[in-house]
Design an enzyme around this catalytic site. Structure first.
Site, short mmCIF file in Angstrom:
data_model
loop_
_atom_site.label_atom_id
_atom_site.label_comp_id
_atom_site.label_asym_id
_atom_site.label_seq_id
_atom_site.Cartn_x
_atom_site.Cartn_y
_atom_site.Cartn_z
N TYR A 37 -21.94 22.59 -1.26
CA TYR A 37 -21.51 22.53 -0.20
C TYR A 37 -20.08 22.98 0.15
O TYR A 37 -20.02 23.98 0.87
CB TYR A 37 -21.52 21.09 0.26
N ALA A 92 -12.53 19.66 6.08
CA ALA A 92 -13.44 18.25 6.53
C ALA A 92 -13.36 17.57 4.95
O ALA A 92 -13.45 18.36 3.87
CB ALA A 92 -14.72 18.41 6.78
N SER A 119 -8.07 18.51 9.76
CA SER A 119 -9.31 18.44 10.50
C SER A 119 -9.86 17.14 11.13
O SER A 119 -9.51 16.13 10.86
CB SER A 119 -10.51 18.72 9.40
N GLN A 140 -6.60 19.85 14.02
CA GLN A 140 -7.65 20.76 14.26
C GLN A 140 -8.86 20.20 15.17
O GLN A 140 -9.11 18.98 14.69
CB GLN A 140 -8.45 21.49 13.05
N TYR A 142 -12.24 19.65 17.06
CA TYR A 142 -13.66 19.98 17.49
C TYR A 142 -13.82 19.14 18.70
O TYR A 142 -14.12 17.98 18.62
CB TYR A 142 -14.71 19.44 16.15
N THR A 168 -11.28 24.90 16.86
CA THR A 168 -12.17 25.69 16.26
C THR A 168 -13.30 26.14 17.20
O THR A 168 -13.84 25.14 17.61
CB THR A 168 -12.62 25.05 14.88
N LYS A 242 -9.32 29.03 16.59
CA LYS A 242 -9.49 29.40 15.28
C LYS A 242 -11.10 29.75 15.14
O LYS A 242 -11.88 29.34 15.68
CB LYS A 242 -9.54 27.98 14.27
N SER A 264 -10.73 34.78 11.77
CA SER A 264 -11.35 34.09 10.66
C SER A 264 -12.97 33.91 10.75
O SER A 264 -13.55 33.93 11.98
CB SER A 264 -11.07 32.58 10.71
N HIS A 266 -14.69 31.64 9.40
CA HIS A 266 -14.86 30.21 8.76
C HIS A 266 -15.30 30.42 7.46
O HIS A 266 -16.05 29.47 7.04
CB HIS A 266 -15.89 29.72 9.50
N GLY A 298 -9.62 33.13 4.82
CA GLY A 298 -11.02 33.84 4.17
C GLY A 298 -10.54 34.38 2.87
O GLY A 298 -10.26 35.41 2.70
N ARG A 321 -10.92 26.64 0.54
CA ARG A 321 -11.46 25.84 -0.48
C ARG A 321 -10.62 25.78 -1.67
O ARG A 321 -10.77 24.59 -2.53
CB ARG A 321 -12.75 26.98 -1.06
C1 FNR Z 1 -14.19 24.45 6.16
N1 FNR Z 1 -13.67 25.13 7.16
C2 FNR Z 1 -13.31 24.06 8.45
N2 FNR Z 1 -12.64 24.52 9.52
C3 FNR Z 1 -12.50 24.11 10.58
O1 FNR Z 1 -12.11 24.46 11.41
N3 FNR Z 1 -12.78 22.52 10.55
C4 FNR Z 1 -13.17 21.75 9.28
O2 FNR Z 1 -13.47 20.69 9.41
C5 FNR Z 1 -13.58 22.65 8.04
N4 FNR Z 1 -14.38 22.20 7.18
C6 FNR Z 1 -14.45 22.85 6.08
C7 FNR Z 1 -15.03 22.32 4.97
C8 FNR Z 1 -15.17 23.07 3.79
C9 FNR Z 1 -15.84 22.58 2.66
C10 FNR Z 1 -14.72 24.47 3.76
C11 FNR Z 1 -14.98 25.37 2.35
C12 FNR Z 1 -14.36 24.84 4.98
C13 FNR Z 1 -13.09 26.19 7.36
C14 FNR Z 1 -11.62 26.50 6.65
O3 FNR Z 1 -10.69 26.04 7.57
C15 FNR Z 1 -11.36 27.92 6.50
O4 FNR Z 1 -11.48 28.86 7.69
C16 FNR Z 1 -12.05 28.50 5.21
O5 FNR Z 1 -12.32 27.90 4.22
C17 FNR Z 1 -11.27 29.71 4.94
O6 FNR Z 1 -11.79 30.37 3.85
P1 FNR Z 1 -11.59 30.17 2.18
O7 FNR Z 1 -9.97 29.87 1.72
O8 FNR Z 1 -12.18 28.99 1.86
O9 FNR Z 1 -12.10 31.06 1.51
#
Ligand code: FNR
Length: 370
Positions: A37, A92, A119, A140, A142, A168, A242, A264, A266, A298, A321
Site C-alpha cells: 500500500y 496518512a 494529514s 492537511q 481533506y 489536497t 496540494k 505534485s 500525489h 514526488g 514515503r
Molecule cells: C500519501 N500522500 C498523502 N497526501 C495527502 O495530501 N494526504 C494524505 O493523507 C496522504 N497520505 C499518503 C499516504 C501514503 C502511504 C503515501 C505514500 C502518500 C501523498 C504525500 O503527501 C506526497 O504527495 C507523496 O507521498 C510524495 O511522493 P513520495 O515522496 O512518497 O515519492
C-alpha cells in the site's frame, strides 16, 4: 517483505547512510500488504516511475572556486523562517508502521526543525501531534461531505496552533490502486482516522440504475473552486492547494488569493499517466510569479533532488514515503536521521555546485544541453 515484520531497531546501524538504504531495509519491518500500500502507486504506476526518472535525468552544472563559507540552507516560506527546505509531506496513518506513529514523526521533525504537514487521516489526533511539535505544523485538509464537519476540523487545527492549511485537491477519489488491491490491503485493527471519529453518518445516497457510483456517488463529496473560496472566507490561516499540475489551475488559485501550491502528482498514487510535479514546476513558476509559495514533492530522496527542485522554482520540498520507511526501521530516531541526511546532502551539493544560498540556486545551476 515479510508477514512477520521485525521490530524497529533501537540503534541505527552504520550501513544505513542514505534514504535508499532505509527504503530497502523497510520491507523487513512492515507487513507485506501494508508495504505494498505504501510503496505502490496508481494503476500501471507510470507516474510513480516518472517521478524518479525525471529527477534522474535532470543534471546539475556546478560552478567551481566559489566561496561558500557563509553558506546556509535557510529559507522563508509563508513568512516563516525554515532552517532548511525539507518538510514532512502529509501521509496518512503512521501507526501502520510504528506504534508511536505521528507522535514519533513529530518529535523527529522538531529535533531537525523540519515543518510537518499533518494529514486529516492521521492515526493520532491532530491535537496530540501538535503537542509534540516545536517546528512549524501545517494541517492537511481533506474536504468532508458535511461542510460543517469540515469547518470543525479547521477550527480544531487553528486551536491546536497549526499555522497553515494545505487542502489536497487531487485525491477526491483514491484512484485505481491495483497494487494495494492485489495485496489485500486494509487498515489493521487499532489504526483508524481518529480525527474523523465524530463525523456525521453519510446520508446513504440511493442511486438510480442510470446513475454512476463515481459521478453521482463518491464525487458528491469532492470540493470545487466554490468550496475553496467558501473555506478561505472562514479562516485566517494561509491556504495552500496540494496536487496542482496545470498552469491554468495555478493561475486560478493565485487569482483566488491562495498563498501557495504543492506541485505534485500525489506520489503517483492517484491519477496515473500524469507528468511529475517537477516537470510542471518551471511553467507554474512562470505564470504565478515569484511571490507565490511553490512546494514540490514526488520521489525526493537526495539532497541533489531538492537542489534540482529549487533550481526549477520550488521554495521547499516535501518527502512522503521516506518518512514511513525511516519510521518503520528506527522510529523517531530513524526519521530524524533521514532528515539530517537530506540536509547534509543538500549542504554538500550546494558547496560543490558553488551556490551558498538557496537564492543562488537558479536554472543556471542545471545542465541544459543545446
Ligand atoms: C500519501 N500522500 C498523502 N497526501 C495527502 O495530501 N494526504 C494524505 O493523507 C496522504 N497520505 C499518503 C499516504 C501514503 C502511504 C503515501 C505514500 C502518500 C501523498 C504525500 O503527501 C506526497 O504527495 C507523496 O507521498 C510524495 O511522493 P513520495 O515522496 O512518497 O515519492
Amino acid at each position: 517483505m515479510s508477514d512477520k515484520p521485525e521490530p524497529p531497531l533501537s540503534a541505527i546501524p552504520p550501513q544505513l547512510v542514505s534514504l535508499a538504504d532505509y527504503a530497502d531495509r523497510a520491507a523487513a519491518h512492515i507487513p507485506t500488504a501494508i508495504y505494498e500500500y505504501i510503496v505502490g502507486g496508481g494503476a500501471d504506476e507510470i507516474s510513480l516511475k516518472r517521478n524518479r526518472e525525471v529527477l534522474d535525468r535532470t543534471l546539475i552544472l556546478p560552478r567551481v572556486l566559489a566561496d561558500v563559507t557563509r553558506g546556509t540552507t535557510e529559507t522563508r516560506v509563508l513568512g516563516e523562517q525554515f532552517r532548511h527546505p525539507f518538510m514532512l509531506a502529509p501521509v496518512a496513518f503512521h501507526r501502520l508502521v510504528h506504534p508511536q506513529g505521528e507522535l514519533a514523526s513529530a518529535r523527529a521533525a522538531s529535533a531537525l526543525e523540519a515543518p510537518m504537514v499533518v494529514s486529516t487521516l492521521s492515526s493520532y489526533t491532530l491535537e496530540s501531534i501538535a503537542a509534540e511539535l516545536t517546528s512549524p505544523g501545517w494541517f492537511q485538509l481533506y474536504f468532508q461531505q458535511d461542510r460543517d464537519f469540515t469547518l470543525s476540523l479547521v477550527r480544531r487545527a487553528e486551536a491546536a496552533g497549526y499555522s497553515a492549511l494545505m487542502i489536497t485537491v487531487d485525491a477526491s477519489l483514491h484512484g485505481i490502486r491495483n497494487r494495494a488491491q492485489r495485496a489485500g490491503f486494509e487498515l489493521p485493527p487499532g489504526v483508524e482516522a481518529v480525527n474523523l471519529r465524530d463525523r456525521p453518518p453519510l446520508p446513504g445516497a440511493v442511486l438510480e440504475p442510470s446513475q454512476s457510483i463515481v459521478f453521482q456517488g463518491m464525487m458528491t463529496e469532492a470540493p470545487t473552486w466554490e468550496d475553496i473560496a467558501w473555506l478561505q472566507a472562514r479562516t485566517q490561516l494561509p491556504v495552500i492547494l496540494k496536487g496542482v499540475l496545470s498552469p491554468a489551475d495555478a493561475v486560478m488559485a493565485r487569482d483566488l488569493g491562495i498563498a501557495g501550491l504543492v506541485v505534485s502528482n500525489h506520489g503517483g498514487r492517484t491519477l496515473d499517466c500524469v507528468p511529475s510535479g517537477l516537470e510542471l514546476l518551471p511553467a507554474i513558476r512562470r505564470v504565478v510569479g515569484e511571490e507565490m509559495t511553490l512546494l514540490v514533492d514526488g520521489a525526493i530522496a537526495r539532497g541533489t533532488d531538492a537542489f534540482k527542485a529549487i533550481a526549477l522554482g520550488a521554495d521547499a520540498v516535501m518527502v512522503g514515503r521516506p518518512q514511513l520507511y525511516a519510521l518503520a526501521v528506527a522510529g523517531a530516531q530513524g526519521v530524524a536521521h533521514m532528515l539530517r541526511i537530506l540536509r547534509e546532502e543538500l549542504e554538500v551539493c550546494m558547496s560543490l555546485a558553488g551556490t551558498p544560498t538557496l537564492a543562488d540556486i537558479t536554472q543556471d545551476a542545471l545542465y541544459r544541453p543545446d
